[in-house]
Enzyme design. Structure first.
Site, PDB file in Angstrom:
ATOM      1  N   LEU A 170     -13.066  12.197   5.805  1.00 56.48           N
ATOM      2  CA  LEU A 170     -13.266  12.694   4.452  1.00 56.48           C
ATOM      3  C   LEU A 170     -12.328  13.878   4.274  1.00 56.48           C
ATOM      4  O   LEU A 170     -12.388  14.852   5.036  1.00 56.48           O
ATOM      5  CB  LEU A 170     -14.710  13.157   4.234  1.00 56.48           C
ATOM      6  CG  LEU A 170     -15.838  12.165   4.518  1.00 56.48           C
ATOM      7  CD1 LEU A 170     -17.188  12.830   4.289  1.00 56.48           C
ATOM      8  CD2 LEU A 170     -15.709  10.940   3.648  1.00 56.48           C
ATOM      9  N   GLY A 178     -11.908   8.360   3.138  1.00 55.83           N
ATOM     10  CA  GLY A 178     -11.160   7.347   3.875  1.00 55.83           C
ATOM     11  C   GLY A 178     -12.007   6.722   4.963  1.00 55.83           C
ATOM     12  O   GLY A 178     -13.123   7.170   5.250  1.00 55.83           O
ATOM     13  N   ASN A 201     -11.292  12.843  -0.940  1.00 49.64           N
ATOM     14  CA  ASN A 201     -10.700  11.529  -0.688  1.00 49.64           C
ATOM     15  C   ASN A 201     -11.457  10.915   0.492  1.00 49.64           C
ATOM     16  O   ASN A 201     -11.307  11.354   1.634  1.00 49.64           O
ATOM     17  CB  ASN A 201      -9.209  11.684  -0.380  1.00 49.64           C
ATOM     18  CG  ASN A 201      -8.534  10.352  -0.111  1.00 49.64           C
ATOM     19  OD1 ASN A 201      -9.030   9.295  -0.523  1.00 49.64           O
ATOM     20  ND2 ASN A 201      -7.404  10.386   0.571  1.00 49.64           N
ATOM     21  N   TYR A 245      -1.457  -5.079 -11.405  1.00 54.89           N
ATOM     22  CA  TYR A 245      -2.315  -6.225 -11.714  1.00 54.89           C
ATOM     23  C   TYR A 245      -3.142  -6.634 -10.497  1.00 54.89           C
ATOM     24  O   TYR A 245      -3.560  -7.765 -10.375  1.00 54.89           O
ATOM     25  CB  TYR A 245      -1.453  -7.401 -12.200  1.00 54.89           C
ATOM     26  CG  TYR A 245      -0.562  -7.012 -13.348  1.00 54.89           C
ATOM     27  CD1 TYR A 245      -1.070  -6.945 -14.643  1.00 54.89           C
ATOM     28  CD2 TYR A 245       0.768  -6.651 -13.145  1.00 54.89           C
ATOM     29  CE1 TYR A 245      -0.272  -6.547 -15.716  1.00 54.89           C
ATOM     30  CE2 TYR A 245       1.572  -6.262 -14.205  1.00 54.89           C
ATOM     31  CZ  TYR A 245       1.054  -6.216 -15.482  1.00 54.89           C
ATOM     32  OH  TYR A 245       1.835  -5.814 -16.534  1.00 54.89           O
ATOM     33  N   SER A 298     -11.533   6.782   8.134  1.00 54.62           N
ATOM     34  CA  SER A 298     -11.640   7.628   9.324  1.00 54.62           C
ATOM     35  C   SER A 298     -12.076   9.055   9.007  1.00 54.62           C
ATOM     36  O   SER A 298     -12.755   9.682   9.808  1.00 54.62           O
ATOM     37  CB  SER A 298     -10.302   7.672  10.077  1.00 54.62           C
ATOM     38  OG  SER A 298      -9.922   6.392  10.512  1.00 54.62           O
ATOM     39  N   ASP A 357      -6.707   5.144  -2.759  1.00 55.89           N
ATOM     40  CA  ASP A 357      -5.702   6.004  -2.126  1.00 55.89           C
ATOM     41  C   ASP A 357      -4.285   5.518  -2.426  1.00 55.89           C
ATOM     42  O   ASP A 357      -3.385   6.317  -2.703  1.00 55.89           O
ATOM     43  CB  ASP A 357      -5.948   6.104  -0.623  1.00 55.89           C
ATOM     44  CG  ASP A 357      -6.042   4.753   0.067  1.00 55.89           C
ATOM     45  OD1 ASP A 357      -6.182   3.714  -0.616  1.00 55.89           O
ATOM     46  OD2 ASP A 357      -5.991   4.720   1.316  1.00 55.89           O
ATOM     47  N   LEU A 358      -4.095   4.191  -2.407  1.00 55.92           N
ATOM     48  CA  LEU A 358      -2.769   3.646  -2.707  1.00 55.92           C
ATOM     49  C   LEU A 358      -2.415   3.852  -4.183  1.00 55.92           C
ATOM     50  O   LEU A 358      -1.261   4.128  -4.527  1.00 55.92           O
ATOM     51  CB  LEU A 358      -2.722   2.158  -2.359  1.00 55.92           C
ATOM     52  CG  LEU A 358      -3.056   1.798  -0.906  1.00 55.92           C
ATOM     53  CD1 LEU A 358      -2.911   0.295  -0.674  1.00 55.92           C
ATOM     54  CD2 LEU A 358      -2.175   2.567   0.070  1.00 55.92           C
TER      55      LEU A 358
END
EC number: 2.7.1.33
Length: 259
Positions: A12, A8, A6, A103, A10, A110-111
């Site tokens: 990994l 990110g 993942n 949509y 800041s 991540d979200l």
């Protein structure tokens, strides 16, 4: 074994999971996100960590999946991992198929993963809505209903970002350890700031949960994840469960639905 990364803003985040439906993480580690390093430099960093954790002798990596919110790093990390494993990593994002209906043209991977994991793991509970509070680089709230419809997202400055900004812009301050102070009111600067960051953010989290509940006219089942979730979760009754691998689990589910 399945290696999940993942990426990110800041950090990994790495996790090694079984290739079946088991959601237990066998090994995990984080490194700082460094945007200007080359493929060779990342290969060196990754190999060093592999030696540290004895990855090659303990685990047989068969598949690699990457979720990223840092587009400039995605291909660099992909190529670095290919150099090590000779496996082409699979990139997943908000367009990767899942039961989640949304949509948004801007939904972060991540979200999306947070919504997927919440829906899949908790839809059998007696709640109509689920809210994932992610204490990452940003503080995010992702809401989904039990039918898999994304209800929306809230994004606020992250805990560490706010603390760093305060320290960097105040000449008399040094590094502050982020932990619960002994009291809300403090006499010493460090404790005063700890109170503001801990209880200030806690009040924001509780307040936003309340507002979401009011808007939906029911109480959400609340899950927390992210680097600082372990600090805030014990301080409130608004949160039902903490899971530091929640996002990783969502990425793993994406893999199983599509590959």
């Amino acid at each position: 074994m399945l290696l999940i990364i993942n990426i990110g803003n800041s950090n990994l985040h790495f996790g090694i999971f079984n290739s079946n439906s088991d959601l237990k993480c066998n090994c995990s580690w984080n490194i700082n996100t460094i945007p200007h390093k080359s493929i060779d430099e990342y290969v060196f960093i990754f190999r060093d960590i592999y030696r540290k954790y004895d990855i090659f002798s303990k685990f047989r990596i068969q598949n690699i999946i990457i979720g990223s919110v840092v587009p400039s790093l995605t291909n660099i990390i992909k190529q670095s991992l290919y150099e090590i494993h000779k496996i082409v990593p699979i990139i997943v994002d908000r367009k990767t198929a899942s039961p989640i209906k949304h949509y948004s043209h801007q939904l972060g991977t991540d979200l999306y993963a947070n919504a997927i994991a919440a829906y899949t793991l908790y839809k059998s509970k007696n709640y109509s809505f689920f809210l994932v509070v992610d204490f990452g680089t940003a503080l995010s709230f992702t809401c989904i209903d039990k039918c898999g419809n994304l209800q929306g997202v809230i994004i606020a400055p992250g805990v560490n970002s706010s603390l760093k900004a305060l320290i960097e812009n105040t000449s008399l301050l040094s590094n502050i350890e982020l932990k619960k102070p002994p009291s809300i009111l403090g006499y010493y600067t460090e404790r005063c700031i700890q109170s503001g960051i801990i209880y200030g953010y806690l009040s924001m989290v509780e307040g936003l949960i309340n507002r979401v509940n009011q808007e939906l006219k029911t109480n959400c089942f609340v899950i927390t994840t992210g680097g600082y979730s372990h600090i805030y979760t014990p301080l409130t009754k608004k949160i039902h469960i903490i899971d530091k691998f929640h996002t990783m689990k969502g990425l793993k589910m994406l893999f199983h639905w599509n590959y």
